[in-house]
Write a protein that holds these residues in place. Structure first.
Motif, short mmCIF file in Angstrom:
data_model
loop_
_atom_site.label_atom_id
_atom_site.label_comp_id
_atom_site.label_asym_id
_atom_site.label_seq_id
_atom_site.Cartn_x
_atom_site.Cartn_y
_atom_site.Cartn_z
N GLU A 132 49.74 15.46 40.33
CA GLU A 132 49.72 14.62 39.12
C GLU A 132 49.50 13.15 39.46
O GLU A 132 48.86 12.41 38.71
N SER A 144 42.29 20.18 28.57
CA SER A 144 41.88 18.89 28.02
C SER A 144 40.47 18.46 28.44
O SER A 144 39.90 17.56 27.83
N ARG A 146 44.30 13.09 34.52
CA ARG A 146 45.47 13.23 33.63
C ARG A 146 45.32 14.51 32.83
O ARG A 146 45.26 14.50 31.61
N ARG A 183 45.77 17.98 30.94
CA ARG A 183 46.79 18.53 30.03
C ARG A 183 46.34 19.91 29.56
O ARG A 183 45.15 20.22 29.52
N TRP A 202 50.81 19.87 23.72
CA TRP A 202 50.13 19.50 24.97
C TRP A 202 51.15 19.26 26.08
O TRP A 202 52.15 18.58 25.89
N THR A 203 50.88 19.86 27.24
CA THR A 203 51.77 19.76 28.39
C THR A 203 50.99 19.22 29.58
O THR A 203 49.86 19.66 29.84
N ARG A 204 51.59 18.29 30.30
CA ARG A 204 50.93 17.72 31.49
C ARG A 204 50.89 18.75 32.62
O ARG A 204 51.73 19.64 32.72
N LYS A 218 51.15 19.53 36.57
CA LYS A 218 51.82 19.00 37.77
C LYS A 218 50.90 19.07 38.99
O LYS A 218 50.85 18.14 39.79
N LYS A 273 53.85 21.02 34.21
CA LYS A 273 55.00 20.17 34.54
C LYS A 273 56.28 20.78 34.01
O LYS A 273 57.34 20.67 34.64
#
Length: 347
Positions: free
Chosen positions: A62, A123, A155, A157, A185-187, A189, A217
């Protein structure tokens, strides 16, 4: 029936740091000039040392740092038959083949339940599928063009379909009326991509290795789909495959399709499932019976790579292509999920 197979072991030998990627590549949802059916037939069988190189992998974190992990492959019986394919009839050049047979899933009772709720949006513009509480399977070219990581992957997602919408009431009503899913939306890792995808290894992007795994993440609490070993066409009921994704021409909608496979190599399925860019990275699955049980189970057997132009009999033809989950790829993806090979001995 799903047939259990003994899986070779992918063992990490050493990991070392690399320079951070530039993240300057443009996202390209349709690939050109890849090794086609005739080219696949002529490819030599990879040696064990080749496979160790192709299955070594990069991990991008990340914070933008990057590592390369070299692997060893244990317990593998090499197939002397090479990249065999079966010759089938050819079709005309088009992306939607005949009548558009895709189904937009509007009803939230279907959209937010298994198996449709395993489909996710990436994304960078692709689709993917949940394969564990923290992992998503997608296509490598959604993140990397063979030389560098795409701009949006820094970045990265993942969008999971939500059962309830928050925010403006008018937007909620419009989304409900149009059958459009809303996303949580989730980032991401970390991201794993096999070295076989990179141009430096093969001299060209190798479609056989167009797959990647994203670690989220935060874990989700949804039902995910298990991995399966890809059977030969003749072992599938009606040679039929299924997958769901977010096609660009049906913005915001979850699109499901099924079709029969037309051709296969050791690593690829060539088929005419109607699909448009945006659905690339979707998990292709089958529904077969569990061994010695009456229970049916869906498992992911390939990753949809998208629309490809390939050389067939000296002419450019098009197919929609999926990357098969072979025992080796099963071992690698399973290793990425669990961090060891103890849970990956049977597939």
């Amino acid at each position: 029936t799903w047939h259990l197979k003994k899986i070779p072991q992918i063992v990490s030998e050493r990991t070392f740091s690399l320079d951070s990627p530039k993240f300057e590549a443009k996202t390209k949802l349709e690939l050109n000039s890849v090794c086609g059916i005739e080219c696949q037939r002529k490819l030599p069988v990879p040696s064990l040392s080749d496979l160790k190189d192709l299955l070594s992998y990069e991990t991008v974190f990340e914070n933008g740092t990057r590592t390369l992990t070299e692997v060893n492959v244990l317990g593998l019986a090499l197939d002397p038959a090479g990249n065999t394919t079966t010759r089938r009839s050819l079709r005309k050049k088009r992306q939607i083949y005949g009548t558009d047979s895709r189904f937009s899933i509007y009803d939230k009772r279907f959209m937010t339940n298994f198996p449709f709720n395993t489909a996710v949006k990436i994304s960078t513009g692709c689709s993917g599928i949940l394969i564990s509480p923290k992992h998503v399977l997608t296509a490598a070219h959604c993140l990397h063009n063979g030389k560098d990581y795409v701009k949006g992957s820094k970045r990265l997602r993942v969008g999971l379909m939500k059962t309830k919408s928050r925010g403006d009431g008018r937007k909620r009503k419009a989304a409900k009326r149009n059958g459009m899913p809303s996303f949580q939306w989730t980032r991401v890792k970390s991201t794993h991509i096999p070295k076989g995808w990179f141009k430096g290894v093969s001299g060209d992007i190798a479609l056989d290795y167009d797959y990647a795994v994203l670690e989220l993440k935060r874990p989700h609490k949804r039902k995910y789909m298990e991995l399966g070993i890809s059977p030969a066409i003749k072992m599938m009921p009606g040679s039929m495959i299924h997958f769901s994704g977010f096609d660009n021409d049906r913005s915001g909608q979850l699109v499901y399709r099924f079709c029969s496979i037309s051709d296969e190599s050791n690593d690829l399925f060539y088929q005419y499932c109607d699909a448009e860019p945006g659905s690339t990275g979707s998990g292709v699955y089958l529904r077969l019976k569990e061994p010695n049980k009456k229970k049916w189970k869906r498992k992911i057997i390939a990753v949809f790579s998208g629309h490809q132009w390939v050389d067939v009999n000296g002419e450019q033809q098009d197919y929609n292509v999926a990357v098969r989950i072979t025992p080796l790829k099963y071992a690698q993806i399973c290793f990425w999920i669990h961090g060891n090979d103890e849970n990956c001995t049977q597939g």
